[in-house]
Scaffold this motif. Structure first.
Motif, short mmCIF file in Angstrom:
data_model
loop_
_atom_site.label_atom_id
_atom_site.label_comp_id
_atom_site.label_asym_id
_atom_site.label_seq_id
_atom_site.Cartn_x
_atom_site.Cartn_y
_atom_site.Cartn_z
N THR A 47 0.83 -1.22 0.00
CA THR A 47 0.00 0.00 0.00
C THR A 47 0.86 1.26 0.00
N LEU A 48 1.88 1.28 0.84
CA LEU A 48 2.75 2.45 0.92
C LEU A 48 3.52 2.66 -0.39
N THR A 49 3.88 1.56 -1.06
CA THR A 49 4.55 1.67 -2.34
C THR A 49 3.61 2.22 -3.41
N HIS A 50 2.38 1.73 -3.40
CA HIS A 50 1.38 2.20 -4.37
C HIS A 50 1.13 3.70 -4.21
N GLU A 51 1.15 4.19 -2.97
CA GLU A 51 0.87 5.60 -2.70
C GLU A 51 2.10 6.49 -2.87
N GLY A 52 3.26 5.89 -3.16
CA GLY A 52 4.45 6.68 -3.41
C GLY A 52 5.30 6.97 -2.18
N TYR A 53 4.91 6.43 -1.02
CA TYR A 53 5.70 6.68 0.19
C TYR A 53 6.94 5.79 0.24
N LEU A 54 6.89 4.66 -0.49
CA LEU A 54 8.04 3.76 -0.57
C LEU A 54 8.29 3.40 -2.03
N ARG A 55 9.51 2.93 -2.30
CA ARG A 55 9.86 2.35 -3.60
C ARG A 55 10.54 1.02 -3.34
N ARG A 56 10.31 0.08 -4.22
CA ARG A 56 11.01 -1.20 -4.12
C ARG A 56 12.09 -1.25 -5.17
N GLU A 57 13.32 -1.42 -4.73
CA GLU A 57 14.47 -1.45 -5.63
C GLU A 57 15.36 -2.64 -5.28
N ASP A 58 15.53 -3.56 -6.23
CA ASP A 58 16.41 -4.72 -6.05
C ASP A 58 16.07 -5.50 -4.79
N GLY A 59 14.78 -5.67 -4.53
CA GLY A 59 14.35 -6.50 -3.42
C GLY A 59 14.31 -5.81 -2.07
N VAL A 60 14.65 -4.53 -2.00
CA VAL A 60 14.58 -3.80 -0.73
C VAL A 60 13.66 -2.59 -0.90
N PHE A 61 13.15 -2.11 0.22
CA PHE A 61 12.26 -0.95 0.21
C PHE A 61 13.03 0.29 0.68
N VAL A 62 12.84 1.40 -0.06
CA VAL A 62 13.44 2.68 0.30
C VAL A 62 12.32 3.73 0.31
N LEU A 63 12.59 4.86 0.96
CA LEU A 63 11.59 5.92 1.01
C LEU A 63 11.33 6.50 -0.37
N GLY A 64 10.06 6.77 -0.66
CA GLY A 64 9.67 7.33 -1.95
C GLY A 64 9.52 8.84 -1.90
N ASP A 65 9.13 9.40 -3.05
CA ASP A 65 9.01 10.85 -3.17
C ASP A 65 7.97 11.42 -2.22
N ALA A 66 6.86 10.71 -2.02
CA ALA A 66 5.80 11.23 -1.15
C ALA A 66 6.29 11.36 0.28
N ALA A 67 7.11 10.41 0.72
CA ALA A 67 7.67 10.51 2.07
C ALA A 67 8.60 11.71 2.18
N GLY A 68 9.36 11.97 1.10
CA GLY A 68 10.24 13.13 1.10
C GLY A 68 9.46 14.43 1.19
#
Length: 248
Positions: A47-68
């Motif tokens: 859900t957080l990835t869909h909303e832009g708060y997270l991104r999934r890159e190479d199997g790990v989750f990092v903060l997305g633009d919305a969180a920034g």
């Protein structure tokens, strides 16, 4: 409602867990650190990835633009609060309304004002941006610009009478700028508002053009030099706070 609140709390714990890993972290580790069952963590992470708060890159989750953007908004609010707290301090020390303004992207911008019912601020009855030649704030900011930038401002906002005491034309305005010393206060009497005197001091913070100003009723004009001196000494003591906040 309790279920919704619980979901928000769990999502925030996951965001905090992701934020603690600069290079990101996998779902299992995040679930463990947030104290969540893995299926619940997976659902919230999607859900957080869909909303832009997270991104999934190479199997790990990092903060997305919305969180920034969320964090940036909080930082901006903190900076604004710091400015207003500083202005309130200056107001009490000086005994007059206090204004903080910057020149940003070709325009005069009043960032904050602190006054009280007993010490009301000057009402912006004519657009501050268009009447910079008529008030101490604008004169102080424009006086810190180079000739090219100042001419560009006046090409867009020509000198015109605001009160019977306003500088009448560009020639008189340039003469005033020529007589200014960049580090000295700028004062004006009834040029923007009848019955009001104002003073502004330049603020140096890197390349930012800024000013702190005060206003007083005309019958208190004799207090202006003392108030300006107090303001200058107080601003010097708290300049680091203002420098941090100027980029708001």
């Amino acid at each position: 409602m309790p279920t919704l609140i619980g979901s928000v709390q769990r999502a925030l714990r996951l965001l905090e867990a992701v934020g603690s890993h600069h290079e990101g972290a996998p779902a299992k580790q995040l679930a463990r650190e947030a104290g969540l069952p893995l299926p619940t963590a997976y659902h919230l992470l999607r859900t957080l990835t869909h909303e832009g708060y997270l991104r999934r890159e190479d199997g790990v989750f990092v903060l997305g633009d919305a969180a920034g953007r969320l964090a940036g908004g909080g930082l901006q609010q903190k900076r604004r609060s710091m400015i207003l707290d500083s202005l309130a301090h200056f107001r009490e020390v000086v005994g007059a309304p206090v204004y903080f303004a910057v020149y940003r992207e070709g325009e005069i911008e009043v960032v904050g004002v602190s006054d009280t019912p007993a010490m009301p601020a000057c009402e912006e009855w004519a657009d501050f941006r268009r009447t910079g030649h008529a008030h101490a704030i604008g004169q102080c900011l424009l006086g810190q610009l180079d000739e090219e930038a100042r001419q560009d401002h006046f090409d867009r906002h020509p000198v015109e009478s605001v009160t019977p005491y306003t500088v009448r034309d560009m020639r008189a305005m340039e003469q005033r700028f020529s007589a200014m010393r960049r580090t000295q206060p700028v004062t004006e009497s009834q040029e923007y508002v009848l019955g009001t005197v104002c003073a502004a001091i330049p603020i140096t913070a890197g390349d930012t053009v800024a000013t702190m100003a005060i206003s007083l009723p005309l019958h208190q004009k004799g207090r202006l030099p003392y108030a300006v001196d107090r303001l200058r000494s107080e601003v010097g003591a708290l300049l680091s706070t203002l420098s941090f906040s100027i980029s708001i």
